[in-house]
Design an enzyme around this catalytic site. Structure first.
Site, PDB file in Angstrom:
ATOM      1  N   LYS A 137       0.925  -1.187   0.055  1.00 27.83           N
ATOM      2  CA  LYS A 137      -0.087   0.197  -0.033  1.00 27.83           C
ATOM      3  C   LYS A 137       0.686   1.224   0.133  1.00 27.83           C
ATOM      4  O   LYS A 137       0.623   2.171  -0.867  1.00 27.83           O
ATOM      5  CB  LYS A 137      -0.920   0.000   1.218  1.00 27.83           C
ATOM      6  CG  LYS A 137      -1.996  -0.989   1.148  1.00 27.83           C
ATOM      7  CD  LYS A 137      -2.975  -1.082   2.421  1.00 27.83           C
ATOM      8  CE  LYS A 137      -3.965  -1.929   2.267  1.00 27.83           C
ATOM      9  NZ  LYS A 137      -4.952  -1.871   3.515  1.00 27.83           N
ATOM     10  N   SER A 148      -0.733   0.300   6.366  1.00 22.30           N
ATOM     11  CA  SER A 148      -1.224  -0.684   7.252  1.00 22.30           C
ATOM     12  C   SER A 148      -2.213  -1.687   6.752  1.00 22.30           C
ATOM     13  O   SER A 148      -3.097  -1.110   5.710  1.00 22.30           O
ATOM     14  CB  SER A 148      -1.699   0.165   8.310  1.00 22.30           C
ATOM     15  OG  SER A 148      -2.029  -0.606   9.386  1.00 22.30           O
ATOM     16  N   ASP A 149      -2.251  -2.753   7.162  1.00 22.04           N
ATOM     17  CA  ASP A 149      -3.343  -3.756   6.700  1.00 22.04           C
ATOM     18  C   ASP A 149      -3.592  -4.905   7.899  1.00 22.04           C
ATOM     19  O   ASP A 149      -2.465  -5.124   8.877  1.00 22.04           O
ATOM     20  CB  ASP A 149      -2.916  -4.432   5.811  1.00 22.04           C
ATOM     21  CG  ASP A 149      -4.104  -5.056   4.742  1.00 22.04           C
ATOM     22  OD1 ASP A 149      -4.812  -4.393   4.162  1.00 22.04           O
ATOM     23  OD2 ASP A 149      -4.242  -6.464   5.216  1.00 22.04           O
ATOM     24  N   GLN A 150      -4.919  -5.139   8.099  1.00 19.19           N
ATOM     25  CA  GLN A 150      -5.059  -6.170   9.196  1.00 19.19           C
ATOM     26  C   GLN A 150      -5.679  -7.522   8.735  1.00 19.19           C
ATOM     27  O   GLN A 150      -6.445  -7.349   7.768  1.00 19.19           O
ATOM     28  CB  GLN A 150      -5.916  -5.403  10.099  1.00 19.19           C
ATOM     29  CG  GLN A 150      -6.388  -6.181  11.389  1.00 19.19           C
ATOM     30  CD  GLN A 150      -7.159  -5.257  12.160  1.00 19.19           C
ATOM     31  OE1 GLN A 150      -8.325  -4.979  11.800  1.00 19.19           O
ATOM     32  NE2 GLN A 150      -6.631  -4.758  13.356  1.00 19.19           N
ATOM     33  N   GLY A 184      -0.372  -5.354  10.175  1.00 16.87           N
ATOM     34  CA  GLY A 184       1.050  -4.922   9.414  1.00 16.87           C
ATOM     35  C   GLY A 184       1.176  -3.441   9.459  1.00 16.87           C
ATOM     36  O   GLY A 184       0.018  -2.681   9.157  1.00 16.87           O
TER      37      GLY A 184
END
Length: 193
Positions: free
Chosen positions: A52, A68-70, A105
């Site tokens: 991203k 960010s990623d979840q 992340g």
């Protein structure tokens, strides 16, 4: 000049970043979030968070870009956003009375100096026993279709839990601010000046 960019269209992540009182721009990157075969949750959130941020690098030279990623981990299965009401309800039925782990992340790239940082934070929740009626009411009110785990911690999601455990509660919302502040300081941007 605004040197900080948030690579996200999430209003929740923007609200979290606002707490640091730093000027920033934001843009929603367009990347494929499909997990790779046999990819671990940690590897997936590292790849997506960095992806991203990297997707915006060409548009923002001389910037620090946050990605960010979840994902949600339940019984060894990686779960993303439910996408529809039926899946959200089914997820919450499965989670009722159970332990669920969230892995978020976080990536920061410095386009001016061609360097980056990538990490992740874990956050564990124990759902209380939920009735079908409670699940139905929750999903109807919050419509958490774009939230990993089928709930929004920012709203009524807190009513679903018995216990929370982790280093930074912001991790559960999708932007681990403690780790982000560490990365920003390493990159030369201290939120406290």
């Amino acid at each position: 000049m605004t040197r900080l960019v948030l690579a996200s269209g999430s209003r929740w992540r923007r609200q979290l970043l606002d707490r640091l009182e730093l000027p920033y721009a934001w843009a929603a990157p367009d990347i494929d979030e499909t997990p790779l075969p046999r990819e671990s949750a940690q590897a997936l959130v590292h790849r997506l968070a960095l992806g991203k941020a990297t997707a915006l690098a060409g548009e923002y030279p001389e910037h620090l870009i946050i990605g960010s990623d979840q994902v949600c981990l339940f019984d060894g299965e990686i779960l993303g956003k439910p996408g529809d009401m039926a899946t959200a309800r089914a997820n919450l039925r499965r989670f009722s009375g159970r332990h669920v782990r969230f892995v978020t992340g976080i990536a920061l790239i410095d386009t001016a100096h061609a360097r980056h940082w990538v990490d992740h934070e874990r956050y564990d929740v124990v759902f209380r026993e939920l009735s079908d009626t409670q699940i139905e009411r929750y999903v109807e009110k919050e419509r958490p279709l774009d939230s990993a785990g089928s709930f929004r911690m920012e709203g009524l999601g807190i009513t679903l839990f018995e216990r929370l455990d982790g280093r930074d509660p912001n991790t559960l919302i999708g932007l681990p601010l403690i780790r982000l502040c560490e990365m920003l300081r390493e990159a030369g941007l201290d939120p406290l000046g």
